[in-house]
Motif scaffolding. Structure first.
Motif, PDB file in Angstrom:
ATOM      1  N   ARG A 206       6.388  44.311  30.330  1.00 28.71           N
ATOM      2  CA  ARG A 206       6.504  42.931  30.966  1.00 28.71           C
ATOM      3  C   ARG A 206       5.478  42.543  31.500  1.00 28.71           C
ATOM      4  O   ARG A 206       5.119  41.248  31.755  1.00 28.71           O
ATOM      5  CB  ARG A 206       7.541  43.087  32.279  1.00 28.71           C
ATOM      6  N   ASN A 207       4.166  43.459  31.518  1.00 25.19           N
ATOM      7  CA  ASN A 207       3.107  42.577  32.071  1.00 25.19           C
ATOM      8  C   ASN A 207       2.195  41.967  30.859  1.00 25.19           C
ATOM      9  O   ASN A 207       1.986  42.321  29.768  1.00 25.19           O
ATOM     10  CB  ASN A 207       2.396  43.851  32.686  1.00 25.19           C
ATOM     11  N   ARG A 212      -5.396  43.190  27.680  1.00 22.52           N
ATOM     12  CA  ARG A 212      -6.918  43.229  28.373  1.00 22.52           C
ATOM     13  C   ARG A 212      -7.234  44.776  28.521  1.00 22.52           C
ATOM     14  O   ARG A 212      -8.491  45.056  28.872  1.00 22.52           O
ATOM     15  CB  ARG A 212      -6.966  42.731  29.493  1.00 22.52           C
ATOM     16  N   LEU A 213      -6.452  45.692  28.491  1.00 20.84           N
ATOM     17  CA  LEU A 213      -6.573  47.088  28.446  1.00 20.84           C
ATOM     18  C   LEU A 213      -6.734  47.952  27.381  1.00 20.84           C
ATOM     19  O   LEU A 213      -6.183  47.546  26.186  1.00 20.84           O
ATOM     20  CB  LEU A 213      -5.255  47.598  29.380  1.00 20.84           C
ATOM     21  N   ALA A 214      -7.381  49.028  27.307  1.00 16.95           N
ATOM     22  CA  ALA A 214      -7.327  49.714  26.063  1.00 16.95           C
ATOM     23  C   ALA A 214      -6.569  50.803  26.141  1.00 16.95           C
ATOM     24  O   ALA A 214      -5.655  50.843  27.160  1.00 16.95           O
ATOM     25  CB  ALA A 214      -8.690  50.503  26.546  1.00 16.95           C
ATOM     26  N   ILE A 251      -5.280  50.134  38.917  1.00 22.80           N
ATOM     27  CA  ILE A 251      -5.599  51.538  38.807  1.00 22.80           C
ATOM     28  C   ILE A 251      -5.388  52.031  37.556  1.00 22.80           C
ATOM     29  O   ILE A 251      -6.606  52.970  37.145  1.00 22.80           O
ATOM     30  CB  ILE A 251      -4.295  52.262  39.787  1.00 22.80           C
ATOM     31  N   ALA A 252      -4.796  51.367  36.698  1.00 23.60           N
ATOM     32  CA  ALA A 252      -4.628  52.106  35.271  1.00 23.60           C
ATOM     33  C   ALA A 252      -6.030  51.254  34.834  1.00 23.60           C
ATOM     34  O   ALA A 252      -6.712  52.089  33.866  1.00 23.60           O
ATOM     35  CB  ALA A 252      -3.558  51.095  34.584  1.00 23.60           C
ATOM     36  N   GLU A 253      -6.622  50.118  35.178  1.00 22.90           N
ATOM     37  CA  GLU A 253      -7.655  49.867  34.754  1.00 22.90           C
ATOM     38  C   GLU A 253      -9.012  50.622  34.976  1.00 22.90           C
ATOM     39  O   GLU A 253      -9.980  50.814  34.363  1.00 22.90           O
ATOM     40  CB  GLU A 253      -8.082  48.160  35.180  1.00 22.90           C
ATOM     41  N   ARG A 254      -8.993  51.152  36.294  1.00 26.73           N
ATOM     42  CA  ARG A 254     -10.219  51.959  36.597  1.00 26.73           C
ATOM     43  C   ARG A 254     -10.043  53.355  36.464  1.00 26.73           C
ATOM     44  O   ARG A 254     -10.939  54.063  36.389  1.00 26.73           O
ATOM     45  CB  ARG A 254     -10.326  51.796  38.289  1.00 26.73           C
ATOM     46  N   LEU A 255      -8.903  53.640  36.047  1.00 26.20           N
ATOM     47  CA  LEU A 255      -8.595  55.288  36.024  1.00 26.20           C
ATOM     48  C   LEU A 255      -9.101  56.296  36.798  1.00 26.20           C
ATOM     49  O   LEU A 255     -10.032  57.015  36.458  1.00 26.20           O
ATOM     50  CB  LEU A 255      -9.138  55.606  34.467  1.00 26.20           C
ATOM     51  N   PRO A 300      -2.911  43.113  20.746  1.00 23.88           N
ATOM     52  CA  PRO A 300      -3.498  41.869  20.315  1.00 23.88           C
ATOM     53  C   PRO A 300      -3.903  40.765  21.488  1.00 23.88           C
ATOM     54  O   PRO A 300      -3.125  40.600  22.130  1.00 23.88           O
ATOM     55  CB  PRO A 300      -2.866  41.462  19.128  1.00 23.88           C
ATOM     56  N   SER A 301      -5.055  40.202  21.490  1.00 24.93           N
ATOM     57  CA  SER A 301      -5.279  39.194  22.476  1.00 24.93           C
ATOM     58  C   SER A 301      -4.266  37.850  22.027  1.00 24.93           C
ATOM     59  O   SER A 301      -4.503  37.280  20.993  1.00 24.93           O
ATOM     60  CB  SER A 301      -6.834  38.715  22.396  1.00 24.93           C
TER      61      SER A 301
END
Length: 376
Positions: A206-207, A212-214, A251-255, A300-301
């Protein structure tokens, strides 16, 4: 002037069973609920209202539990009418343990008649009957007892007009040959309400910023949101009270790999680290150790030219068909469903095309539009 409904207050199992016996032979029964949900995950039922066109029965779920007779009424026999039913379905699932079926959602019905697909109940009643219903009690505290006469009248009016409204809608739907469309949509709504995002781990999709995330970050976000969904349900607290979406994404972005790194994530406060830190770090650690080939694909962006071209082509198909049918485009396909089609096409995955009557009207055009973009 609005009707002055006869109101029957129900606060004992015997009275509820007697009310069920009065309406069980009706063709249709209008239903509604009032509930409280400010500090819980599950809705707290405050009132259950129903009417078959005569008296309005107003059940006090604070005093009476659902009876077998009411469960049978809900899932057997007469057609049930609800307006904008998604949250009401949760209330019935929580209080009665069964969904209303067969069901017609009069908001869905109005959308299939070419009207505003999100039309509220007051406007719906005015549209079909000319009556203007009061709105004074919209934000009432329905858990207070005793309820005022104004509250009781407001709650009763939420069901007494639905039977009249449905008579008009049914005639129009049958005249336009769209009754089968509504029945299919309502069956799917009930089935969808029974499915749990906590069980299938799909809440993360849903996000709209996943692109933007790997892949490894996406996997972490998937695990974090799946955990949060299950815990919010188990603890019966709002999702955001546990951890909000923005923090889970950060948090997911910074791991982070330890409590110090977790505390450095923007927005993460010491109480969260103390209360949930070990669990959050365990979920991140699990994502860090997933094999590369088992990770979800990168998204995909939506800003990329290939994505934009496909989305624009698909929108043209939907808009043209919506105009031909006299419907709002979102009644045919929501934007997120169009974006899922684009994503699947770009990743050369099977296309999640719509089924049922929407598929019959759209799928050939949608496939052709994507083929034309690829060949162009």
């Amino acid at each position: 002037m609005p009707l002055t409904p006869e109101i029957r207050w129900i606060d004992t199992p015997a009275a509820l069973d007697a009310a069920c016996a009065e309406v069980v032979g009706a063709e249709v029964i209008a239903l509604d609920t009032e509930f409280f949900r400010e500090n819980t995950f599950h809705p707290v039922p405050a009132l259950i209202q129903f009417s078959a066109g005569g008296p309005a029965f107003v059940v006090d779920p604070l005093e009476v539990e659902c009876t077998d007779a009411f469960r049978r009424l809900l899932c057997e026999g007469p057609l049930k009418l609800l307006h904008a039913s998604s949250e009401d379905l949760e209330v019935f699932a929580h209080w009665a343990g069964v969904p209303p079926a067969p069901l017609v959602d009069t908001q869905l019905a109005q959308g299939l008649l070419g009207e505003d697909p999100s039309m509220g109940y007051q406007r719906l009643v005015q549209h079909w009957t000319g009556e203007i219903l009061p709105k004074d009690e919209t934000r009432s505290n329905w858990l207070l007892r005793p309820l005022s006469d104004a509250q009781l009248s407001y709650a009763a009016l939420d069901v007494v007009y639905l039977v009249q409204v449905w008579e008009h809608q049914r005639e129009s739907l049958e005249r336009q040959g769209r009754m089968a469309w509504l029945e299919a949509d309502c069956r799917e709504m009930v089935a969808q309400a029974a499915r749990s995002d906590a069980a299938d781990g799909q809440w993360y999709l849903r996000n709209r910023q996943l692109w933007r995330l790997a892949p490894r970050q996406i996997e972490a976000y998937r695990r974090l949101t799946t955990w949060r969904e299950g815990e919010a349900r188990r603890r019966d607290v709002p999702r955001g009270w546990l951890v909000n979406d923005r923090l889970l994404y950060a948090i997911a972005e910074r791991l982070p790999e330890n409590r110090y790194e977790l505390a450095q994530v923007e927005g993460v406060k010491p109480p969260l680290v103390k209360r949930e830190g070990d669990e959050l770090l365990t979920l991140v650690r699990e994502a860090l150790h997933v094999d590369e080939q088992a990770l979800p694909p990168a998204m995909p962006s939506p800003m990329a030219p290939d994505f934009k071209r496909r989305l624009k082509a698909l929108k043209r198909v939907v808009n043209a068909e919506a105009e031909a049918l006299g419907l709002a485009p979102e009644v045919l396909m929501r934007r997120r469903d169009l974006e899922a089609l684009v994503t699947a096409d770009l990743e050369q995955q099977p296309l999640p095309l719509p089924g049922g009557w929407r598929g019959e009207r759209l799928n050939a055009g949608l496939r052709m539009a994507l083929d034309e973009v690829q060949s162009g």
